[in-house]
Design a protein around this motif. Structure first.
Motif, PDB file in Angstrom:
ATOM      1  N   ARG A   1       0.824  -1.206   0.000  1.00 13.15           N
ATOM      2  CA  ARG A   1       0.000   0.000   0.000  1.00 13.15           C
ATOM      3  C   ARG A   1       0.868   1.270   0.000  1.00 13.15           C
ATOM      4  N   ALA A   2       2.009   1.220   0.724  1.00 12.63           N
ATOM      5  CA  ALA A   2       2.894   2.386   0.730  1.00 12.63           C
ATOM      6  C   ALA A   2       3.441   2.655  -0.665  1.00 12.63           C
ATOM      7  N   LEU A   3       3.838   1.595  -1.369  1.00  9.92           N
ATOM      8  CA  LEU A   3       4.367   1.765  -2.725  1.00  9.92           C
ATOM      9  C   LEU A   3       3.272   2.198  -3.684  1.00  9.92           C
ATOM     10  N   ARG A   4       2.073   1.624  -3.538  1.00  7.30           N
ATOM     11  CA  ARG A   4       0.964   2.001  -4.429  1.00  7.30           C
ATOM     12  C   ARG A   4       0.544   3.448  -4.214  1.00  7.30           C
ATOM     13  N   SER A   5       0.726   3.967  -2.996  1.00  5.78           N
ATOM     14  CA  SER A   5       0.344   5.350  -2.711  1.00  5.78           C
ATOM     15  C   SER A   5       1.216   6.349  -3.455  1.00  5.78           C
ATOM     16  N   LEU A   6       2.351   5.907  -3.987  1.00  9.33           N
ATOM     17  CA  LEU A   6       3.181   6.801  -4.793  1.00  9.33           C
ATOM     18  C   LEU A   6       2.472   7.220  -6.068  1.00  9.33           C
ATOM     19  N   ARG A   7       1.497   6.433  -6.499  1.00  8.14           N
ATOM     20  CA  ARG A   7       0.712   6.744  -7.699  1.00  8.14           C
ATOM     21  C   ARG A   7      -0.485   7.618  -7.375  1.00  8.14           C
ATOM     22  N   GLY A   8      -0.957   7.540  -6.130  1.00 16.47           N
ATOM     23  CA  GLY A   8      -2.150   8.261  -5.719  1.00 16.47           C
ATOM     24  C   GLY A   8      -2.882   7.464  -4.657  1.00 16.47           C
ATOM     25  N   PRO A   9      -4.106   7.855  -4.309  1.00 10.58           N
ATOM     26  CA  PRO A   9      -4.877   7.129  -3.287  1.00 10.58           C
ATOM     27  C   PRO A   9      -4.946   5.631  -3.587  1.00 10.58           C
ATOM     28  N   VAL A  10      -4.768   4.825  -2.547  1.00  6.64           N
ATOM     29  CA  VAL A  10      -4.787   3.376  -2.725  1.00  6.64           C
ATOM     30  C   VAL A  10      -6.230   2.924  -2.937  1.00  6.64           C
ATOM     31  N   PRO A  11      -6.526   2.211  -4.024  1.00  2.00           N
ATOM     32  CA  PRO A  11      -7.900   1.753  -4.276  1.00  2.00           C
ATOM     33  C   PRO A  11      -8.429   0.879  -3.143  1.00  2.00           C
ATOM     34  N   SER A  12      -9.730   0.892  -2.952  1.00  4.53           N
ATOM     35  CA  SER A  12     -10.353   0.188  -1.834  1.00  4.53           C
ATOM     36  C   SER A  12     -10.230  -1.325  -1.941  1.00  4.53           C
ATOM     37  N   PHE A  13      -9.976  -1.827  -3.143  1.00  5.94           N
ATOM     38  CA  PHE A  13      -9.893  -3.281  -3.304  1.00  5.94           C
ATOM     39  C   PHE A  13      -8.509  -3.840  -2.991  1.00  5.94           C
ATOM     40  N   TYR A  14      -7.576  -3.006  -2.578  1.00  6.90           N
ATOM     41  CA  TYR A  14      -6.246  -3.499  -2.221  1.00  6.90           C
ATOM     42  C   TYR A  14      -6.292  -4.188  -0.858  1.00  6.90           C
ATOM     43  N   PRO A  15      -5.515  -5.269  -0.669  1.00  3.14           N
ATOM     44  CA  PRO A  15      -5.522  -5.986   0.615  1.00  3.14           C
ATOM     45  C   PRO A  15      -5.098  -5.086   1.766  1.00  3.14           C
ATOM     46  N   GLY A  16      -5.629  -5.385   2.948  1.00  5.68           N
ATOM     47  CA  GLY A  16      -5.283  -4.645   4.143  1.00  5.68           C
ATOM     48  C   GLY A  16      -4.139  -5.295   4.894  1.00  5.68           C
ATOM     49  N   PRO A  17      -3.602  -4.610   5.913  1.00  7.73           N
ATOM     50  CA  PRO A  17      -2.429  -5.096   6.635  1.00  7.73           C
ATOM     51  C   PRO A  17      -2.721  -6.049   7.790  1.00  7.73           C
ATOM     52  N   ALA A  18      -3.980  -6.415   7.982  1.00  8.64           N
ATOM     53  CA  ALA A  18      -4.279  -7.352   9.066  1.00  8.64           C
ATOM     54  C   ALA A  18      -3.651  -8.713   8.776  1.00  8.64           C
ATOM     55  N   SER A  19      -3.506  -9.511   9.814  1.00  7.44           N
ATOM     56  CA  SER A  19      -2.942 -10.847   9.638  1.00  7.44           C
ATOM     57  C   SER A  19      -3.817 -11.660   8.695  1.00  7.44           C
ATOM     58  N   PRO A  20      -3.202 -12.399   7.752  1.00 10.48           N
ATOM     59  CA  PRO A  20      -4.009 -13.224   6.850  1.00 10.48           C
ATOM     60  C   PRO A  20      -4.556 -14.474   7.516  1.00 10.48           C
ATOM     61  N   GLY A  21      -4.094 -14.780   8.737  1.00 12.16           N
ATOM     62  CA  GLY A  21      -4.585 -15.965   9.441  1.00 12.16           C
ATOM     63  C   GLY A  21      -3.452 -16.903   9.820  1.00 12.16           C
ATOM     64  N   GLU A  22      -3.821 -18.029  10.381  1.00  9.38           N
ATOM     65  CA  GLU A  22      -2.828 -19.014  10.829  1.00  9.38           C
ATOM     66  C   GLU A  22      -2.220 -19.747   9.641  1.00  9.38           C
ATOM     67  N   VAL A  23      -0.950 -20.082   9.778  1.00  9.32           N
ATOM     68  CA  VAL A  23      -0.258 -20.872   8.759  1.00  9.32           C
ATOM     69  C   VAL A  23       0.353 -22.098   9.416  1.00  9.32           C
ATOM     70  N   ALA A  24       0.567 -23.141   8.621  1.00  7.71           N
ATOM     71  CA  ALA A  24       1.153 -24.367   9.146  1.00  7.71           C
ATOM     72  C   ALA A  24       2.617 -24.138   9.514  1.00  7.71           C
ATOM     73  N   PRO A  25       3.085 -24.735  10.594  1.00  9.03           N
ATOM     74  CA  PRO A  25       4.487 -24.547  10.990  1.00  9.03           C
ATOM     75  C   PRO A  25       5.433 -25.356  10.110  1.00  9.03           C
ATOM     76  N   VAL A  26       6.696 -24.982  10.158  1.00  9.98           N
ATOM     77  CA  VAL A  26       7.700 -25.799   9.473  1.00  9.98           C
ATOM     78  C   VAL A  26       7.865 -27.107  10.242  1.00  9.98           C
ATOM     79  N   GLY A  27       8.422 -28.106   9.574  1.00  5.35           N
ATOM     80  CA  GLY A  27       8.525 -29.422  10.187  1.00  5.35           C
ATOM     81  C   GLY A  27       9.902 -29.754  10.706  1.00  5.35           C
ATOM     82  N   ALA A  28      10.053 -31.013  11.106  1.00  4.01           N
ATOM     83  CA  ALA A  28      11.276 -31.454  11.777  1.00  4.01           C
ATOM     84  C   ALA A  28      12.505 -31.349  10.882  1.00  4.01           C
ATOM     85  N   LEU A  29      12.353 -31.598   9.575  1.00  2.46           N
ATOM     86  CA  LEU A  29      13.508 -31.530   8.681  1.00  2.46           C
ATOM     87  C   LEU A  29      14.109 -30.129   8.672  1.00  2.46           C
ATOM     88  N   THR A  30      13.259 -29.124   8.619  1.00  2.00           N
ATOM     89  CA  THR A  30      13.767 -27.747   8.623  1.00  2.00           C
ATOM     90  C   THR A  30      14.547 -27.455   9.893  1.00  2.00           C
TER      91      THR A  30
END
Length: 398
Positions: A89-118
């Motif tokens: 959004r910061a980079l897009r604002s260089l062009r002008g107001p950020v359109p309303s359909f751009y993703p927000g900065p909230a957490s996208p949700g839980e993700v699976a953890p890395v496994g034992a090999l990592t």
């Protein structure tokens, strides 16, 4: 090339718009699902937006907007992207107001953890970092030395440490994007075809560390771009790219330590330690017999990478896979030159030989191994990366 200029880039609005729309679509093809796919897509869009800003043509932003709008209205659309969305959004604002359909900065949700090999590979790399000791410098030099603090100077300096150095790139000013940079290497539309570019922006870190980032790490990415026409900026291709750049850093660490370049070896070692600490979940994990490198790694965090376990892990696992001999997905010349340098380094470094052998043991094929699936919304764009040889670099989490 290597000149600090935008003159090599396209000034044609139609070309810029087509480029931006195409790259934004490719950025949705990620080897992940759910929240991780959302965060990864948004991060890719941020890098496309940086490219739009570098081109400086409103039409480029229009092409990006078209894809973000179309992706957001589908059932599998991206709503939030975490820290990556803030940068987008910061980079897009260089062009002008950020359109309303751009993703927000909230957490996208839980993700699976890395496994034992990592985690086993993190321990292996940490043990290697603890074992590498710079030799006495015969000429009193400690590596790096004073020099001009510019992208071009850093890249020229780094050629000594990169197995396949190339000057097939341009350098463009990036001071205007301070605080909004992450990936500064990219392939942009030029007046006469694609152009490999480095965005030369300052980072508030010590000078020798900047030299390592630009001259060795980013330089390796530019070498990779010069060696292949395949997709290495997004999705599975980015996994291959970061694997290669980290392998180059590891080779440079062993070589600089052997030459007694103490300061340089110290920064390269710290870079490997940092990549361990950035793996999501590292701070909460305990290790048996925790040595100095693992303790140091607890200092580091990368909030933008926290919802991206597959990408974060490959900075460790992908590099070790390459050094253990698996060059699948890497251009033949890059792999040949990398292996030659690593074998020469191993000839005089017991820690390097140990790292190679143990990584090979950990990475022995398993009948349970299988690649991570593409995100649902990426299936229609997956063909954009097919045939690039990057499938092997879809990181296993097990």
């Amino acid at each position: 090339m290597g000149a600090l200029s935008r003159r090599a880039l396209t000034r044609d609005p139609a070309t810029a718009r087509e480029w931006a729309a195409g790259r934004a679509a490719v950025a949705t093809a990620v080897p992940a699902r759910g929240a991780e796919a959302d965060a990864w897509t948004v991060r890719g869009w941020a890098e496309v937006t940086l490219g739009c800003a570098v081109l400086g043509l409103p039409a480029a932003f229009d092409g990006l907007d078209d894809v973000v709008r179309a992706t957001g209205v589908r059932a599998t659309g991206v709503r939030d992207g975490g820290r990556g969305a803030s940068r987008l959004r910061a980079l897009r604002s260089l062009r002008g107001p950020v359109p309303s359909f751009y993703p927000g900065p909230a957490s996208p949700g839980e993700v699976a953890p890395v496994g034992a090999l990592t985690w086993r590979m993190c321990e292996l790399l940490a043990g290697f970092c603890d074992a590498v000791r710079p030799a006495p410098a015969p000429d009193g030099r400690t590596g790096g030395g004073p020099g001009r603090d510019s992208g071009r100077a850093h890249l020229r300096w780094g050629e000594r440490y990169r197995p396949t150095p190339s000057r097939d790139h341009v350098i463009v000013p990036g001071a205007a994007f301070s605080g909004m940079l992450w990936r500064t290497w990219m392939r942009l539309p030029g007046r006469r075809g694609p152009v490999n570019a480095l965005v030369d922006g300052q980072r508030p870190v010590p000078g020798l560390q900047r030299r390592v980032w630009r001259g060795i790490h980013d330089g390796a990415h530019l070498d990779h771009l010069a060696a292949t026409s395949g997709e290495i900026e997004f999705g599975a291709g980015l996994l291959a790219a970061e694997s290669y750049a980290m392998a180059v850093e590891t080779v440079a660490l062993v070589e600089s330590a052997a030459r007694g370049e103490r300061d340089l070896a110290g920064w390269l070692r710290l870079g490997l330690v940092e990549r361990i600490g950035r793996v999501p979940g590292f701070r909460e994990r305990s290790f048996t017999g925790e040595g100095p490198a693992l303790r140091e790694a607890r200092r580091f965090r990368a909030p933008e990478l926290e919802p991206l376990p597959t990408l974060s892990a490959v900075y460790v696992t992908g590099a070790l896979r390459l050094l253990a001999g698996d060059g699948s997905g890497l251009a033949d010349r890059l792999h040949r030159d990398l292996v030659a340098r690593w074998r020469a380094a191993c000839a005089t470094s017991a820690p390097a030989r140990t790292l190679t052998g143990r990584a090979g043991e950990l990475l022995a094929p398993s009948p349970q191994a299988h690649p991570a699936p593409l995100s649902d919304r990426a299936r229609t764009t997956a063909s954009a990366t097919s045939g690039s040889g990057t499938e092997r670099w879809t990181a296993q989490r097990g």
